[in-house]
Design an enzyme around this catalytic site. Structure first.
Site, short mmCIF file in Angstrom:
data_model
loop_
_atom_site.label_atom_id
_atom_site.label_comp_id
_atom_site.label_asym_id
_atom_site.label_seq_id
_atom_site.Cartn_x
_atom_site.Cartn_y
_atom_site.Cartn_z
N GLY A 57 0.81 -1.23 0.00
CA GLY A 57 0.00 0.00 0.00
C GLY A 57 0.83 1.27 0.00
O GLY A 57 2.07 1.24 0.07
N GLU A 93 8.56 -9.48 3.69
CA GLU A 93 7.78 -10.35 2.81
C GLU A 93 7.83 -9.82 1.38
O GLU A 93 8.20 -10.50 0.45
CB GLU A 93 6.35 -10.36 3.32
CG GLU A 93 5.37 -11.02 2.37
CD GLU A 93 3.96 -10.87 2.89
OE1 GLU A 93 3.77 -10.98 4.12
OE2 GLU A 93 3.05 -10.65 2.08
N1 COA Z 1 -14.51 1.70 5.62
C1 COA Z 1 -14.88 1.72 4.32
N2 COA Z 1 -13.99 1.65 3.29
C2 COA Z 1 -12.70 1.57 3.60
C3 COA Z 1 -12.24 1.56 4.92
C4 COA Z 1 -13.21 1.63 5.96
N3 COA Z 1 -12.84 1.63 7.24
N4 COA Z 1 -10.90 1.47 4.92
C5 COA Z 1 -10.52 1.43 3.65
N5 COA Z 1 -11.60 1.50 2.85
C6 COA Z 1 -11.59 1.54 1.38
C7 COA Z 1 -10.79 2.74 0.91
O1 COA Z 1 -11.60 3.92 0.84
C8 COA Z 1 -10.32 2.27 -0.44
O2 COA Z 1 -11.40 2.36 -1.36
P1 COA Z 1 -11.15 2.85 -2.88
O3 COA Z 1 -10.26 1.81 -3.47
O4 COA Z 1 -12.52 2.87 -3.43
O5 COA Z 1 -10.48 4.19 -2.73
C9 COA Z 1 -10.06 0.78 -0.22
O6 COA Z 1 -10.87 0.41 0.90
C10 COA Z 1 -8.59 0.46 0.06
O7 COA Z 1 -8.16 1.19 1.19
P2 COA Z 1 -6.67 1.77 1.29
O8 COA Z 1 -6.41 2.06 2.70
O9 COA Z 1 -6.48 2.86 0.29
O10 COA Z 1 -5.83 0.53 0.77
P3 COA Z 1 -4.27 0.31 0.60
O11 COA Z 1 -4.02 0.01 -0.82
O12 COA Z 1 -3.45 1.38 1.25
O13 COA Z 1 -4.07 -1.05 1.40
C11 COA Z 1 -4.72 -2.56 3.14
C12 COA Z 1 -4.38 -1.11 2.76
C13 COA Z 1 -4.94 -2.59 4.64
C14 COA Z 1 -5.98 -3.03 2.43
C15 COA Z 1 -3.50 -3.46 2.74
O14 COA Z 1 -2.36 -2.99 3.41
C16 COA Z 1 -3.72 -4.91 3.09
O15 COA Z 1 -4.33 -5.63 2.35
N6 COA Z 1 -3.18 -5.35 4.27
C17 COA Z 1 -3.32 -6.72 4.73
C18 COA Z 1 -2.15 -7.57 4.36
C19 COA Z 1 -0.85 -7.07 4.88
O16 COA Z 1 -0.77 -6.19 5.71
N7 COA Z 1 0.23 -7.65 4.43
C20 COA Z 1 1.51 -7.22 4.88
C21 COA Z 1 2.64 -7.88 4.29
S1 COA Z 1 2.89 -7.43 2.56
#
Ligand code: COA
Length: 437
Positions: free
Chosen positions: A219, A240
């Site tokens: 992200g 990772e």
């Molecule tokens: N309520 C509603 N929607 C939400 C939300 C909430 N609380 N939090 C996020 N969203 C929506 C965002 O608005 C965004 O929507 P859009 O694509 O329409 O703009 C979407 O969900 C993605 O959120 P965002 O925070 O921008 O995603 P990101 O690309 O920065 O990734 C995670 C964040 C948490 C999803 C990502 O880090 C992940 O999958 N983590 C789990 C796995 C992990 O941590 N692995 C680590 C080792 S690589």
């Protein structure tokens, strides 16, 4: 004894893609190479011939591809089963036409060796070296382990696949069918990093000291952290995933891996996702050690390095510090990936710290990510017992060792101001005392 030359073995295994996929049978479990190592040509051939199959299960984690096997017309022919959901598989998982299997990333290879035996590994590898070894290149993760345990290994040999060091090789004698087809490796462009992400990146970097060993997740926020590390010295990388952001820091020697215990001098990674610049950088680079995920993400291996700092992101945090990173309510958004592997590895590392960093709001500012209660159906990724630091653009909340009251106060301070009243009211309801900052 007459030992065959590897070149003869290689030649004897060459087939067309159409022939290779004819060895897949209805009902088989097929595991495909991960992320940038997706064997696109083999998958396209499989999907083009979908009528040959019934109920073939296709498993993987992150996909940079199109996930054509999840399309409605594939029903009955293919069924996707993921440990992680990406843009191309999200809809199918959430409308019930595909499956999701929860599981820590470091345990996935073991699952394929035991509870979920694999019929066919469909992988992409580099050209063989002079000894007959092909490299899994951009992905070692579960891709290499699955090729070690599958009944049949079908490999697309792609001249663009980089050759990476570490435990990331397969000899041509261990491949059953080889399909030569070169095509550009799938790319992921760097995430858009805005003003708020930069504020968060700066807060995260304030917790990073010279000599720390880093893991950076998926992200825009983990990406922004990398741009604030230029004043640090002797950083290590045991992570990772890695993306383009590591290149210049390694070239400049900011990340030099000198202080690490596990593989000093080398960045230890289980997969990379980025642009061609990154794929060229890791190619034949002795400072990069690509290894299977049951080694890289094993919390006990992570913890052998001192001062591990893990930085990951999330979707929602409640006032107790329960972290949701993979679902929006009941809807599966991604997966646990290695988040908990590294949160726990960091916790066990001497001097280790884990950070979960996020924007304070989502959906264009309409919802707070810090909430009194998690959305109904949300899956807790990092438990309140594991959580350490939470960071937003409003600051840093240290939760480890803090009471529920202290946690709630620390989180309210870093919530978006528009939502603080509601959170304070919940504090007063829950703890039967006035909220005092
Ligand atoms: N309520 C509603 N929607 C939400 C939300 C909430 N609380 N939090 C996020 N969203 C929506 C965002 O608005 C965004 O929507 P859009 O694509 O329409 O703009 C979407 O969900 C993605 O959120 P965002 O925070 O921008 O995603 P990101 O690309 O920065 O990734 C995670 C964040 C948490 C999803 C990502 O880090 C992940 O999958 N983590 C789990 C796995 C992990 O941590 N692995 C680590 C080792 S690589």
């Amino acid at each position: 004894m007459n030992i065959p030359d590897w070149k003869d073995i290689y030649a004897s295994k060459l087939v067309t893609a159409k022939e290779a996929i004819s060895y897949i049978k209805s009902g088989d479990r097929v595991v495909t190479g991960h992320a940038a190592a997706e064997p696109t040509y083999l998958i396209d051939t499989l999907v083009d011939n979908y009528e040959m199959y019934e109920n073939v299960e296709i498993c993987h984690l992150v996909s940079l591809g199109e996930g054509k096997y999840t399309r409605p017309e594939m029903k009955g022919h293919f069924i996707f089963n993921g440990f992680f959901v990406s843009a191309c598989t999200r809809e199918a998982v959430n409308n019930g036409s595909a499956n999701f299997t929860p599981g820590f990333f470091h345990e996935v290879p073991k699952l394929f060796r035991t509870e979920m035996p694999v019929d066919v590994a469909l992988v992409m590898v580099s050209r063989p070296d002079k000894h007959g070894f092909c490299s899994f290149g951009t992905s070692s993760d579960f891709t290499k382990p699955v090729a070690d345990c599958a009944r049949i290994v079908i490999a697309q040999v792609n001249e663009h696949m980089p050759r990476t060091f570490g435990g990331n090789l397969i000899h041509v004698r261990d491949i059953d069918f080889i399909v030569e087809h070169s095509e550009p490796i799938l790319e992921m462009q760097p995430a858009n990093v805005g003003i708020l992400e930069n504020k968060i990146g700066k807060y995260c970097s304030s917790l990073i000291k010279d000599g720390d060993c880093l893991q950076l997740g998926i992200g825009s926020i983990p990406e922004s952290v990398l741009t604030f590390l230029w004043d640090k010295k002797n950083l290590g990388l045991h992570t990772e995933m890695a993306s383009d952001g590591i290149i210049d820091l390694m070239l400049a020697g900011v990340i030099n891996n000198k202080m690490k215990t596990v593989e000093p001098g080398r960045s230890v990674i289980t997969f990379v996702m980025g642009t061609k610049r990154l794929y060229d950088f890791i190619d034949d680079n002795p400072e990069i050690s690509m290894n299977p995920v049951d080694y890289v993400n094993d919390p006990t291996v992570i913890a052998k390095n001192d001062n591990v700092v893990s930085i990951n992101s999330c979707i929602q945090v409640d006032l107790m510090g329960q972290v949701v990173s993979e679902s929006i309510g009941l809807k599966q958004f991604s997966g646990v990936g290695g988040q908990v592997d590294f949160v726990r590895g960091a916790a066990m590392s001497k001097g280790g710290r884990s950070i979960i960093a996020m924007l304070s709001t989502a959906a264009g500012g309409k919802v707070s990510r810090i909430v009194p209660f998690l959305d109904q159906g949300a899956a807790v990724t990092t438990s309140r017992n594991d959580v350490h630091y939470i960071i937003t653009e409003y600051g840093i909340a240290l939760l480890k060792g803090k009471t529920l009251k202290e946690r709630a106060k620390a989180l309210i301070k870093i919530a978006h101001p528009n939502f603080r009243d509601e959170l304070r009211a919940e504090y007063e309801r829950r703890f039967f005392e006035p909220y005092e900052a």
